[in-house]
Motif scaffolding. Structure first.
Motif, mmCIF file in Angstrom:
data_model
loop_
_atom_site.group_PDB
_atom_site.id
_atom_site.type_symbol
_atom_site.label_atom_id
_atom_site.label_comp_id
_atom_site.label_asym_id
_atom_site.label_seq_id
_atom_site.Cartn_x
_atom_site.Cartn_y
_atom_site.Cartn_z
ATOM 1 N N ALA A 46 9.404 1.079 -16.821
ATOM 2 C CA ALA A 46 9.975 1.959 -15.804
ATOM 3 C C ALA A 46 10.359 1.141 -14.582
ATOM 4 O O ALA A 46 9.800 0.064 -14.337
ATOM 5 N N THR A 47 11.320 1.660 -13.825
ATOM 6 C CA THR A 47 11.727 1.026 -12.569
ATOM 7 C C THR A 47 11.831 2.112 -11.499
ATOM 8 O O THR A 47 12.149 3.267 -11.789
ATOM 9 N N TYR A 48 11.584 1.695 -10.253
ATOM 10 C CA TYR A 48 11.587 2.664 -9.163
ATOM 11 C C TYR A 48 12.320 2.086 -7.954
ATOM 12 O O TYR A 48 12.164 0.910 -7.623
ATOM 13 N N SER A 49 13.092 2.947 -7.309
ATOM 14 C CA SER A 49 13.904 2.585 -6.150
ATOM 15 C C SER A 49 13.371 3.294 -4.909
ATOM 16 O O SER A 49 12.505 4.171 -5.001
ATOM 17 N N PRO A 50 13.885 2.956 -3.719
ATOM 18 C CA PRO A 50 13.466 3.684 -2.520
ATOM 19 C C PRO A 50 13.703 5.190 -2.629
ATOM 20 O O PRO A 50 12.899 5.985 -2.135
ATOM 21 N N GLU A 51 14.805 5.580 -3.260
ATOM 22 C CA GLU A 51 15.105 7.001 -3.401
ATOM 23 C C GLU A 51 14.008 7.730 -4.176
ATOM 24 O O GLU A 51 13.590 8.843 -3.807
ATOM 25 N N GLU A 52 13.538 7.106 -5.234
ATOM 26 C CA GLU A 52 12.492 7.740 -6.040
ATOM 27 C C GLU A 52 11.151 7.757 -5.314
ATOM 28 O O GLU A 52 10.375 8.715 -5.438
ATOM 29 N N LEU A 53 10.871 6.716 -4.540
ATOM 30 C CA LEU A 53 9.629 6.706 -3.767
ATOM 31 C C LEU A 53 9.634 7.809 -2.709
ATOM 32 O O LEU A 53 8.628 8.505 -2.521
ATOM 33 N N ILE A 54 10.747 7.992 -2.030
ATOM 34 C CA ILE A 54 10.856 9.060 -1.036
ATOM 35 C C ILE A 54 10.747 10.415 -1.723
ATOM 36 O O ILE A 54 10.091 11.346 -1.231
ATOM 37 N N PRO A 73 0.815 -1.229 0.000
ATOM 38 C CA PRO A 73 0.000 0.000 0.000
ATOM 39 C C PRO A 73 0.840 1.265 0.000
ATOM 40 O O PRO A 73 0.467 2.264 -0.627
ATOM 41 N N LEU A 74 1.975 1.247 0.684
ATOM 42 C CA LEU A 74 2.832 2.421 0.742
ATOM 43 C C LEU A 74 3.460 2.716 -0.616
ATOM 44 O O LEU A 74 3.592 3.874 -1.014
ATOM 45 N N VAL A 75 3.846 1.667 -1.338
ATOM 46 C CA VAL A 75 4.378 1.859 -2.686
ATOM 47 C C VAL A 75 3.299 2.450 -3.592
ATOM 48 O O VAL A 75 3.572 3.360 -4.390
ATOM 49 N N ARG A 76 2.084 1.959 -3.483
ATOM 50 C CA ARG A 76 1.002 2.496 -4.318
ATOM 51 C C ARG A 76 0.757 3.971 -4.017
ATOM 52 O O ARG A 76 0.572 4.777 -4.941
ATOM 53 N N GLU A 77 0.765 4.326 -2.743
ATOM 54 C CA GLU A 77 0.602 5.744 -2.390
ATOM 55 C C GLU A 77 1.743 6.574 -2.956
ATOM 56 O O GLU A 77 1.538 7.700 -3.440
ATOM 57 N N SER A 78 2.959 6.045 -2.874
ATOM 58 C CA SER A 78 4.119 6.775 -3.374
ATOM 59 C C SER A 78 4.014 7.010 -4.871
ATOM 60 O O SER A 78 4.289 8.113 -5.366
ATOM 61 N N LEU A 79 3.632 5.991 -5.615
ATOM 62 C CA LEU A 79 3.496 6.149 -7.064
ATOM 63 C C LEU A 79 2.386 7.129 -7.407
ATOM 64 O O LEU A 79 2.499 7.901 -8.376
ATOM 65 N N ALA A 80 1.307 7.133 -6.627
ATOM 66 C CA ALA A 80 0.233 8.086 -6.879
ATOM 67 C C ALA A 80 0.728 9.516 -6.713
ATOM 68 O O ALA A 80 0.274 10.432 -7.419
ATOM 69 N N CYS A 81 1.677 9.735 -5.785
ATOM 70 C CA CYS A 81 2.269 11.061 -5.611
ATOM 71 C C CYS A 81 3.265 11.384 -6.720
ATOM 72 O O CYS A 81 3.418 12.542 -7.113
#
Length: 474
Positions: free
Chosen positions: A460-468, A362-370
């Motif tokens: 596309a790929t995403y890392s913790p840095e991009e999510l933050i 759920p946290l990853v989904r919220e991050s991508l929505a942002c």
């Protein structure tokens, strides 16, 4: 005291409302502004308001309802007025109103005429529950008196459903105030506050839920295991006691909702399995309990997101901290209380990787929505997941134009959240296979990985840095 971190958006909203009051003071028939602020218990609403008042430096009243009788609450209001910074507060002690109607009228009288002030009423749902016709009295006081003064009225509450109802079309206070939701500290705020790397900040978000009181006990720079050891050695740590206090306020211990919540917190996700884990309760009883939990936003009830309808509803604990507490702490509280938190910590270590792998979704989904759109992927009208009854097909990330039955799938993705293993060609092959199970189209594929990606073929790929980074943007 820790410095105040984050909340820039919320402070800006409050600042704009206050500026509107200031600008209209002395020049408008109704210069008053009202904000209805809601957020879960212990999320930091009161601390946010206190910081706003500190920065504003204007006369104010801060009253917090205590859940007592109407008479006790009125006594509390009189005491709060006496301790306020309102310039005419002595009038309350001289007249001592005996009824809430009279108290609200007198409050309006002592507010400044030509300069702004702030009135905060915290835990409004308690007043709505204990005082007959409180909403009607509040409406009359606002319409006839308070709104005609240059005052910012902040009505604050922790019961989300009750605060939403306060502004609904069939209630007395409808459209008198602007709604404002206060969420937990974001992963970016947590990382800044605790001096953590992006990956560690996301871990901390899963454990603390972004609750400021819990984050305040995390030593800056300490890793998750140091924090957990310290918290488990302290039987009154915020990590241990916050959940129980919040649940006690919303769900008495004897209610079936507590047993149902424990079953979901233990990892049961389907209606049938929850009923079994909660002691074989009747389906009608379970339905009432899950309805109550979802209404209060404690539990999320989700359907698979795809091009076809599904009845495979799954339940999860919505708040990350409560999810962690129910999984690891609540079942072993007696162990912790007899100072054997070391056993609890060992158990968390053993189960952490598998638990975190699902909890992070759920946290990853919220991050991508942002984060989105970002040039690689479009904006996300809806982002969820997909599963079948037997879990033979599971997709962590499904972005679509609507839910739960989509007209169009925008992208599909997989989350791999391991310290020492990257997203590789085997993971990509599994994702491609699962895509074929729900669509024949060439829907773009993405990967979110804690430890990098070692294959090609992804949109596309995403890392913790991009999510933050997404939370800093948001």
């Amino acid at each position: 005291m820790r410095r105040f971190i984050g909340r820039d958006r919320e402070l800006s909203v409050l600042g704009s409302a206050f500026q509107a009051v200031r600008d209209a003071a002395g020049s408008a028939a109704q210069p008053g502004q009202c904000v209805l602020m809601r957020g879960r218990r212990r999320v930091g609403k009161s601390r946010l308001v206190e910081e706003f008042l500190r920065r504003t430096e204007t006369p104010y009243l801060f009253f917090t309802a205590a859940g007592g009788t109407a008479k006790d609450e009125l006594t509390g209001l009189l005491d709060a007025v006496a301790r306020s910074t309102l310039p005419e507060r002595e009038l309350f002690s001289e007249e001592t109103p005996a009824q809430w109607n009279a108290a609200l009228r007198l409050l309006a009288e002592i507010l400044p005429e030509d300069s702004p002030s702030v009135v905060v009423i915290d835990e409004v749902p308690c007043l709505m529950d204990r005082i007959d016709a409180f909403e009607g009295m509040l409406r009359r006081a606002w319409d006839r008196l308070l709104s005609r003064k240059p005052v910012l009225l902040l009505l604050v509450g922790s019961d989300l459903s009750v605060m939403e109802a306060l502004n609904s079309h069939d209630r007395p206070f409808h459209e008198r105030g602007r709604e404002m939701v206060v969420g937990p500290l974001s992963p970016a705020d947590i990382g800044e506050m605790l001096d953590l790397s992006p990956a560690a900040a996301l871990d901390a978000a899963l454990v603390t839920g972004g609750l400021p009181l819990i984050c305040a006990e995390w030593r800056a720079g300490a890793d998750i295991w140091e924090f957990l050891r310290d918290s488990l050695d302290n039987p009154i740590s915020a990590l241990l006691v916050s959940a129980e206090r919040s649940l006690a306020a919303e769900f008495p211990p004897q209610t079936m909702s507590r047993e149902v919540l424990r079953a979901i917190g233990a990892g049961e996700r389907t209606f049938t399995n929850i009923a079994r884990a909660a002691g074989g309760i009747a389906h009608t009883t379970l339905a009432r309990a899950t309805d109550a939990l979802t209404e209060k936003r404690v539990v999320a009830a989700e359907l698979p997101l795809s091009l076809r309808p599904s009845r495979e509803r799954r339940y999860r604990v919505a708040d990350p901290y409560l999810r962690f507490w129910l999984a690891f702490l609540d079942p072993h509280m007696s162990e912790i209380e007899r100072m054997r938190g070391d056993l609890t910590l060992s158990r968390i270590r053993e189960q952490w990787t598998s638990w975190r792998g699902r909890a992070i979704e759920p946290l990853v989904r919220e991050s991508l929505a942002c984060l989105l759109p970002d040039g690689l992927l479009p904006a996300t009208p809806v982002i969820g997941g997909y599963w079948t009854r037997g879990n033979d097909v599971e997709i962590d990330l499904v972005c679509a134009d609507r839910q739960p039955v989509a007209n169009q799938l925008l992208f599909l993705g997989s989350i791999k959240w391991l310290e020492n293993s990257s997203f590789d060609s085997h993971d990509l092959a599994a994702l491609q296979k699962h895509r074929a199970a729900i669509t024949d189209g060439p829907v773009p594929l993405v990967a979110v990985s804690r430890n990098g990606v070692s294959c090609s073929g992804l949109q596309a790929t995403y890392s913790p840095e991009e999510l933050i980074g997404a939370w800093r943007r948001g």
